[in-house]
Design a protein around this motif. Structure first.
Motif, PDB file in Angstrom:
ATOM      1  N   ILE A 457     110.051 -31.991   9.817  1.00 35.20           N
ATOM      2  CA  ILE A 457     110.096 -33.131   9.703  1.00 35.20           C
ATOM      3  C   ILE A 457     109.097 -32.884   8.426  1.00 35.20           C
ATOM      4  O   ILE A 457     108.918 -33.841   7.399  1.00 35.20           O
ATOM      5  N   ARG A 458     107.857 -32.969   8.997  1.00 34.11           N
ATOM      6  CA  ARG A 458     106.636 -33.281   7.852  1.00 34.11           C
ATOM      7  C   ARG A 458     106.812 -32.823   6.133  1.00 34.11           C
ATOM      8  O   ARG A 458     106.678 -33.303   5.445  1.00 34.11           O
ATOM      9  N   SER A 459     107.722 -31.460   6.865  1.00 37.67           N
ATOM     10  CA  SER A 459     108.110 -30.811   5.398  1.00 37.67           C
ATOM     11  C   SER A 459     108.545 -31.671   4.606  1.00 37.67           C
ATOM     12  O   SER A 459     108.387 -31.389   2.665  1.00 37.67           O
ATOM     13  N   GLN A 460     109.395 -32.406   5.155  1.00 36.94           N
ATOM     14  CA  GLN A 460     110.248 -32.916   4.799  1.00 36.94           C
ATOM     15  C   GLN A 460     109.794 -34.094   3.799  1.00 36.94           C
ATOM     16  O   GLN A 460     109.887 -34.733   3.104  1.00 36.94           O
ATOM     17  N   VAL A 461     109.113 -34.956   4.892  1.00 35.47           N
ATOM     18  CA  VAL A 461     108.891 -36.170   4.529  1.00 35.47           C
ATOM     19  C   VAL A 461     107.855 -35.546   3.257  1.00 35.47           C
ATOM     20  O   VAL A 461     107.482 -36.255   2.475  1.00 35.47           O
ATOM     21  N   LEU A 462     106.799 -35.149   2.993  1.00 31.40           N
ATOM     22  CA  LEU A 462     105.809 -34.782   1.785  1.00 31.40           C
ATOM     23  C   LEU A 462     106.753 -34.519   0.361  1.00 31.40           C
ATOM     24  O   LEU A 462     106.075 -35.374  -0.516  1.00 31.40           O
ATOM     25  N   SER A 463     108.326 -33.871   0.530  1.00 29.42           N
ATOM     26  CA  SER A 463     108.431 -33.914  -1.157  1.00 29.42           C
ATOM     27  C   SER A 463     109.697 -35.677  -1.828  1.00 29.42           C
ATOM     28  O   SER A 463     108.643 -35.897  -2.508  1.00 29.42           O
ATOM     29  N   LEU A 464     110.027 -35.999  -0.024  1.00 28.85           N
ATOM     30  CA  LEU A 464     110.478 -37.862   0.005  1.00 28.85           C
ATOM     31  C   LEU A 464     109.818 -38.498  -0.650  1.00 28.85           C
ATOM     32  O   LEU A 464     109.876 -39.228  -1.268  1.00 28.85           O
ATOM     33  N   ARG A 465     108.335 -38.351   0.214  1.00 25.12           N
ATOM     34  CA  ARG A 465     107.116 -39.588  -0.524  1.00 25.12           C
ATOM     35  C   ARG A 465     106.973 -39.973  -1.560  1.00 25.12           C
ATOM     36  O   ARG A 465     106.174 -40.773  -2.487  1.00 25.12           O
ATOM     37  N   GLU A 466     107.253 -38.764  -2.637  1.00 25.71           N
ATOM     38  CA  GLU A 466     106.827 -39.070  -4.345  1.00 25.71           C
ATOM     39  C   GLU A 466     107.694 -39.215  -4.602  1.00 25.71           C
ATOM     40  O   GLU A 466     107.453 -39.086  -6.640  1.00 25.71           O
ATOM     41  N   ARG A 467     109.216 -39.440  -4.384  1.00 29.94           N
ATOM     42  CA  ARG A 467     110.086 -40.052  -4.851  1.00 29.94           C
ATOM     43  C   ARG A 467     110.554 -41.017  -5.212  1.00 29.94           C
ATOM     44  O   ARG A 467     109.446 -41.858  -5.383  1.00 29.94           O
ATOM     45  N   PRO A 468     111.020 -41.452  -6.475  1.00 31.90           N
ATOM     46  CA  PRO A 468     110.799 -43.027  -7.853  1.00 31.90           C
ATOM     47  C   PRO A 468     111.062 -43.985  -6.191  1.00 31.90           C
ATOM     48  O   PRO A 468     110.690 -44.965  -6.376  1.00 31.90           O
ATOM     49  N   PHE A 469     112.117 -43.731  -5.670  1.00 38.86           N
ATOM     50  CA  PHE A 469     112.746 -45.267  -4.973  1.00 38.86           C
ATOM     51  C   PHE A 469     111.597 -45.287  -3.580  1.00 38.86           C
ATOM     52  O   PHE A 469     111.534 -46.630  -3.595  1.00 38.86           O
ATOM     53  N   VAL A 470     110.304 -44.565  -2.925  1.00 39.02           N
ATOM     54  CA  VAL A 470     109.617 -44.019  -2.409  1.00 39.02           C
ATOM     55  C   VAL A 470     108.316 -45.183  -3.608  1.00 39.02           C
ATOM     56  O   VAL A 470     108.155 -46.413  -2.729  1.00 39.02           O
ATOM     57  N   LYS A 471     107.994 -44.620  -4.133  1.00 37.47           N
ATOM     58  CA  LYS A 471     107.194 -45.735  -5.560  1.00 37.47           C
ATOM     59  C   LYS A 471     107.804 -47.344  -5.538  1.00 37.47           C
ATOM     60  O   LYS A 471     107.278 -48.216  -5.937  1.00 37.47           O
ATOM     61  N   ALA A 472     109.024 -47.477  -6.086  1.00 38.72           N
ATOM     62  CA  ALA A 472     109.340 -48.309  -6.365  1.00 38.72           C
ATOM     63  C   ALA A 472     109.026 -49.288  -4.820  1.00 38.72           C
ATOM     64  O   ALA A 472     108.832 -50.681  -4.722  1.00 38.72           O
ATOM     65  N   ALA A 473     109.547 -48.845  -3.392  1.00 45.13           N
ATOM     66  CA  ALA A 473     109.190 -49.426  -2.836  1.00 45.13           C
ATOM     67  C   ALA A 473     108.046 -50.049  -1.913  1.00 45.13           C
ATOM     68  O   ALA A 473     107.691 -51.206  -2.402  1.00 45.13           O
ATOM     69  N   ARG A 474     107.158 -49.221  -2.341  1.00 45.79           N
ATOM     70  CA  ARG A 474     106.104 -49.241  -2.625  1.00 45.79           C
ATOM     71  C   ARG A 474     105.368 -50.735  -3.252  1.00 45.79           C
ATOM     72  O   ARG A 474     104.558 -51.020  -2.707  1.00 45.79           O
ATOM     73  N   VAL A 475     105.770 -50.595  -4.405  1.00 46.73           N
ATOM     74  CA  VAL A 475     105.425 -51.231  -5.231  1.00 46.73           C
ATOM     75  C   VAL A 475     105.482 -52.926  -5.429  1.00 46.73           C
ATOM     76  O   VAL A 475     105.472 -53.710  -5.812  1.00 46.73           O
ATOM     77  N   ALA A 476     107.232 -52.744  -4.677  1.00 46.23           N
ATOM     78  CA  ALA A 476     107.744 -54.353  -4.507  1.00 46.23           C
ATOM     79  C   ALA A 476     106.987 -55.148  -3.219  1.00 46.23           C
ATOM     80  O   ALA A 476     107.277 -56.124  -2.939  1.00 46.23           O
ATOM     81  N   GLY A 477     106.411 -53.962  -2.294  1.00 44.65           N
ATOM     82  CA  GLY A 477     105.337 -54.885  -1.033  1.00 44.65           C
ATOM     83  C   GLY A 477     104.901 -54.368   0.132  1.00 44.65           C
ATOM     84  O   GLY A 477     105.322 -54.698   1.063  1.00 44.65           O
ATOM     85  N   ALA A 478     106.386 -53.232  -0.157  1.00 45.17           N
ATOM     86  CA  ALA A 478     106.761 -52.655   1.269  1.00 45.17           C
ATOM     87  C   ALA A 478     105.511 -51.908   2.032  1.00 45.17           C
ATOM     88  O   ALA A 478     105.010 -51.107   1.417  1.00 45.17           O
ATOM     89  N   SER A 479     106.001 -52.755   3.711  1.00 38.72           N
ATOM     90  CA  SER A 479     104.844 -52.111   3.984  1.00 38.72           C
ATOM     91  C   SER A 479     104.593 -50.269   4.173  1.00 38.72           C
ATOM     92  O   SER A 479     106.072 -50.235   4.613  1.00 38.72           O
TER      93      SER A 479
END
Length: 580
Positions: A457-479
């Protein structure tokens, strides 16, 4: 929207299973095993931990090979206990429970059809060839010619008392004895019963009667009670015996030799008419049920657990026997010696049959029912253990992969340490610290197996955390919590389902391993526990029906889970999906 993403993620594994033929077979098999676990009380044919008994008319024959005497078990005479037997002039008769009657002629046994339903306790053949049987509830029946297939005549006894012994005084007169010091004289010609009064009058049980060469009769019963019926006036007198133990049977040879057997290995012998009865030393102290003495002085006695005595001169010796049946009677012909009986005995190590589909174990317990109930523990540990493993591993992997840095270092080094702990010693330490239980098995499985899930799961999350939808959620103020569980976790759900399917099989094997080693829950039934009992009993090398079913169930269950996980791997691994 988030709910639809979860549903979509959950639908993909289901589509993958339906689209794979082997996965569908695995799913059907797994659902069948789950149904077996849920409906175990209805599918089992016996109580899984109940001792099953069996009853049959046991027959042992005396053989002599190379100077060695053995009593060998022959084919059973039906499925009912045989209580008594008699032999005269080439014809033998054996009677038993629920009106069972067998005739012996020309070396062959034949079951007779009778209208009798009461348990018959004794039978005697007259000099004229008539067979008289007595039993419970005052049952009295006569076969006019024991050598012919004639009908039995039933007689109405004066009382419904328990009759335990019968003997012919002459061709038309017989004596019957039983409970409450019952003594009846039966005149076959007139059909009358005459009650004789016991001189003791304490309501004791009389067990057996035999006719002496001078026309008198000997009657024996409990607490050493012995009566002698005088031939002149049919008066009864008390006889003093060198024992006060229960006397179960008496037999008189035609030349006046006699033998009485009783409780705790009691043996009383008389060598000639008019002599005193003498106590003889027995090689065993268990209860003896029947005795037989020949005119040559050869004597036998049989009792519980296939105990057989033979007398050589004045010395009794215990004969070897591989059986444990309870013997109740003896029959001696011109050229053969037979022991019969069998109370209900434990049906241990019985091979598969119509009554016990998977046979029985060393305690007579039904193995089919044990295997049916064993599916419950296997599936319970498999699914609960896998759920805990995925729960722990997925959360550790999510946190380590998302936060990285020191948090990732601490969690991943913890995973490395967990990889260095062997499973069986760890489970053994848990059992020693606490006690064997289902909770300890699940705990041992879940505490050590989550490490692989966390890494994946960690190796999969390392890839997903840099995806655009995660960055967009972070910019939108998601915790961080919202991003991890509402944005990243749905994308790793196919991998979670894959690991869940794999860990179910791993947990089932782990539980079977611990139970096989004796570390499983002691009062629960599991497939590994069945194999553990087979190994401890020492019968696992010969009783193949004990080892094979639980091993097959474990293999089929794990294989079905493997087929399901094989199809889920296509969902979790995009490269395999694209290649296909």
């Amino acid at each position: 929207m988030m709910r639809s993403r979860f549903l979509k993620s959950a639908q993909e594994p289901l589509r993958a299973i339906i689209g794979d033929r082997l996965a569908m077979i695995g799913l059907v098999v797994l659902l069948s095993i789950i149904a077996m676990a849920l409906f175990a009380p209805f599918l089992s044919t016996h109580e899984p931990l109940s001792v099953n008994e069996r009853e049959e008319g046991s027959l042992l024959t005396r053989t002599v090979e190379d100077g060695q005497v053995r009593w060998v078990q022959e084919a059973a005479l039906g499925g009912r206990t045989l209580n008594a037997a008699d032999y005269r002039d080439g014809i033998g008769m054996a009677v038993g429970r629920d009106g069972a009657v067998w005739r012996f002629a020309d070396g062959e046994w034949q079951e007779l059809e009778t209208p009798l339903d009461a348990t018959l306790n004794d039978v005697a053949i007259s000099p004229a060839g008539s067979a008289l049987a007595v039993g419970q509830g005052g049952a009295v029946a006569l076969l006019a010619d024991a050598a012919q297939d004639s009908d039995w005549q039933r007689f109405e006894a004066p009382e419904t008392t328990h009759l335990s012994g019968v003997a012919w005084r002459d061709e038309s007169t017989a004596l019957m004895v039983g409970a409450n010091e019952t003594i009846w004289r039966r005149d076959v010609a007139s059909g009358s019963f005459e009650a004789l009064e016991s001189p003791l009058g304490r309501g004791m049980t009389l067990n057996s009667v035999a006719t002496d060469v001078d026309g008198s009769a000997w009657i024996v019963g409990e607490r050493g009670l012995t009566l002698r019926l005088e031939p002149e006036d049919d008066s009864l007198t008390l006889e003093r015996m060198p024992t006060n133990r229960d006397l179960n049977h008496i037999h008189m040879a035609e030349n006046g030799q006699g033998l009485i057997v009783g409780e705790r290995g009691t043996l009383l012998a008389r060598s000639a008419p008019g002599e005193q009865w003498q106590s003889q030393d027995a090689p065993d102290s268990r209860a003896m049920r029947a005795g037989w003495v020949t005119e040559e002085g050869q004597a036998f006695a049989v009792g519980r657990s296939s105990i057989i005595f033979e007398r050589d001169g004045d010395t009794w010796r215990l004969m070897p026997s591989d059986e444990e049946r309870h013997l109740r009677t003896l029959m001696v012909t011109e050229d053969a010696f037979y022991a019969l009986g069998s109370d209900r005995f434990v049906n241990r190590l019985a091979p598969p049959s119509g009554e016990h589909w998977f046979g029985t174990d060393h305690l007579g317990r039904d193995l089919y029912s044990q295997n049916v109930y064993g599916s419950r523990i296997a599936l319970l540990v498999g699914f609960i253990g896998a759920s805990l493993v995925v729960l722990i591993g997925a959360n550790v992997g999510l946190i380590a992969g998302y936060f990285r840095g020191r948090t990732e270092t601490v969690l991943m080094r913890t995973v490395d340490v967990m990889y260095g702990i062997p499973f069986e010693p760890f489970a053994l330490i848990l059992v020693l610290l606490f006690e064997p239980s289902l909770f300890i098995v699940i705990l041992a499985v879940s505490l050590l197996t989550w490490r692989t899930v966390a890494r994946l799961i960690r190796s999969q999350v390392l890839s997903l955390r840099e995806r655009p939808f995660v960055k967009a959620a972070r910019v939108a103020g998601a915790s961080d919590l919202r991003i991890m569980y509402l944005h990243i976790f749905p994308n790793v759900m196919p991998l979670v389902f894959l690991e869940l399917a794999i860990i179910v099989g791993v947990s089932i094997i782990a539980e079977a391993t611990l139970s096989f080693l004796g570390l499983g829950p002691p009062q629960s039934i599991s497939w590994g526990g069945i194999l553990h009992n087979a190994r401890l009993s020492g019968a696992w090398r010969d009783a193949w029906w004990w080892n094979l079913p639980p091993g097959l169930f474990i293999m089929i269950t794990v294989l079905s889970v493997f087929f399901i996980s094989r199809s889920l791997e296509l969902v979790a691994n995009p490269r395999l999906r694209a290649r296909r």
